[in-house]
Motif scaffolding. Structure first.
Motif, mmCIF file in Angstrom:
data_model
loop_
_atom_site.group_PDB
_atom_site.id
_atom_site.type_symbol
_atom_site.label_atom_id
_atom_site.label_comp_id
_atom_site.label_asym_id
_atom_site.label_seq_id
_atom_site.Cartn_x
_atom_site.Cartn_y
_atom_site.Cartn_z
ATOM 1 N N ASN A 41 33.742 -38.635 19.374
ATOM 2 C CA ASN A 41 34.914 -39.354 19.876
ATOM 3 C C ASN A 41 35.147 -39.065 21.351
ATOM 4 N N GLY A 42 35.656 -40.066 22.040
ATOM 5 C CA GLY A 42 36.093 -39.954 23.423
ATOM 6 C C GLY A 42 36.687 -41.290 23.807
ATOM 7 N N LEU A 48 30.024 -41.737 25.366
ATOM 8 C CA LEU A 48 29.790 -41.481 23.941
ATOM 9 C C LEU A 48 28.390 -41.916 23.533
ATOM 10 N N GLY A 49 27.973 -43.075 24.036
ATOM 11 C CA GLY A 49 26.626 -43.548 23.720
ATOM 12 C C GLY A 49 25.559 -42.594 24.216
ATOM 13 N N LYS A 64 27.379 -41.229 14.775
ATOM 14 C CA LYS A 64 28.172 -42.407 15.117
ATOM 15 C C LYS A 64 29.042 -42.081 16.329
ATOM 16 N N ALA A 65 29.506 -43.111 17.009
ATOM 17 C CA ALA A 65 30.414 -42.942 18.137
ATOM 18 C C ALA A 65 31.653 -43.799 17.895
ATOM 19 N N LEU A 66 32.817 -43.221 18.105
ATOM 20 C CA LEU A 66 34.074 -43.914 17.849
ATOM 21 C C LEU A 66 35.012 -43.661 19.031
ATOM 22 N N ALA A 67 35.175 -44.668 19.876
ATOM 23 C CA ALA A 67 36.018 -44.533 21.068
ATOM 24 C C ALA A 67 37.468 -44.847 20.710
ATOM 25 N N PHE A 68 38.348 -43.881 20.929
ATOM 26 C CA PHE A 68 39.781 -44.126 20.783
ATOM 27 C C PHE A 68 40.544 -43.045 21.533
ATOM 28 N N ALA A 79 41.733 -46.302 14.399
ATOM 29 C CA ALA A 79 40.388 -45.727 14.402
ATOM 30 C C ALA A 79 40.090 -44.990 13.107
ATOM 31 N N ILE A 80 41.038 -44.222 12.616
ATOM 32 C CA ILE A 80 40.804 -43.462 11.377
ATOM 33 C C ILE A 80 40.684 -44.410 10.186
ATOM 34 N N ALA A 81 41.509 -45.448 10.159
ATOM 35 C CA ALA A 81 41.391 -46.447 9.090
ATOM 36 C C ALA A 81 40.021 -47.104 9.123
ATOM 37 N N HIS A 82 39.550 -47.438 10.317
ATOM 38 C CA HIS A 82 38.208 -48.029 10.458
ATOM 39 C C HIS A 82 37.138 -47.050 9.985
ATOM 40 N N ALA A 83 37.242 -45.801 10.403
ATOM 41 C CA ALA A 83 36.232 -44.808 10.026
ATOM 42 C C ALA A 83 36.181 -44.626 8.509
ATOM 43 N N GLU A 84 37.334 -44.502 7.901
ATOM 44 C CA GLU A 84 37.380 -44.244 6.449
ATOM 45 C C GLU A 84 36.831 -45.421 5.639
ATOM 46 N N THR A 85 37.038 -46.629 6.124
ATOM 47 C CA THR A 85 36.602 -47.797 5.355
ATOM 48 C C THR A 85 35.208 -48.281 5.726
#
Length: 257
Positions: A41-42, A48-49, A64-68, A79-85
């Protein structure tokens, strides 16, 4: 008996905030090396890439990379909802995102004070709360908050930083008290002086560098990778009855006067 298997993170998924470089990247690399799927995350997708590519090049199998923005409640919740689902349940959370600012306390701008508190402390509450909901439902989860030797100490020009790190240590204890009944383990790691980009100016300051080396009984700065073992321990089944503990990884810095 296979005690080593207690430290195996295969099949676990870890989110590490502020992990495109420095301590966060070092911890993410260690968790990946122990078998975990890692979500970096960042706020900078390009950084992140690059970080994800470096981990993959070093042998990480699933990154995985998750920008938020960890300081924004809406950004975190989305972001957490996206990650969990879309990615999968988060088993391990490392609240590492942080910042520093130095100035004589009487000259500290209020906006910088609030920024330090929001980044170092409030973010851990916002992200921790969002992730903990899923962990509570699953009756299992590991949360690691990155504290500091400044959780217990202070130095000139960084009083708000020290205040944020003292607060996150007690937030860690509070999270453990509230959430341990739901099967969660919440602990902290308190690094000493670590060679990171954040500390680059201090490393180049000959006087300060010499002070750190003399003040630390081991006689040197630590490296981000040296936090990896503590992170693996607290993220693994080896620490099932460790809760509300702050583990100092500081070369005995806080053990001496």
């Amino acid at each position: 008996m296979d005690s080593i298997s207690l430290f195996n993170l295969g099949g676990k998924r870890a989110l590490v905030t502020g992990s495109s470089r420095g301590i966060g990247f070092g911890i993410a690399a260690a968790l990946a090396g122990a078998g975990a799927e890692v979500i970096l995350n960042g706020r900078d997708p390009a950084a992140l890439g690059d970080a994800a590519s470096r981990l993959a090049d070093d042998g990480a199998l699933n990154v995985k990379a998750l920008a938020f923005d960890v300081t924004s409640e809406d950004s975190v919740e989305d972001a957490i909802a996206h990650a969990e689902t879309e990615i999968g349940p988060i088993d391990i959370l490392v609240n590492n995102a942080g910042m520093q600012h130095r100035a004589p306390l009487e000259e500290w701008p209020l906006e910088k004070f609030r920024q330090v508190i929001d980044t170092n402390l409030t973010s851990a509450f916002i992200v921790g709360r969002a992730v903990a909901r899923g962990m509570i439902a699953r009756r299992h989860g590991k949360i690691i908050n990155i504290c500091s030797v400044m959780s217990n100490l202070a130095r000139p020009s960084i009083a708000p930083y020290a205040a944020s790190k003292a607060a996150i240590a007690n937030l860690t204890r509070g999270m453990a008290v509230d959430w341990s009944k739901h099967g969660l383990n919440v602990n902290g790691i308190a690094p000493g002086y670590i060679r990171t980009e954040l500390n680059e100016a201090l490393l180049k300051n000959q006087e300060f560098n010499s002070w750190v080396e003399k003040r630390t009984p081991m006689g040197r700065w630590g490296d981000p990778a040296e936090l990896g073992g503590a992170a693996i321990f607290l993220a693994s089944e080896a620490s099932t009855f460790v809760n509300g503990h702050i583990l100092y990884v500081d070369g005995a810095f806080t053990a001496t006067v």
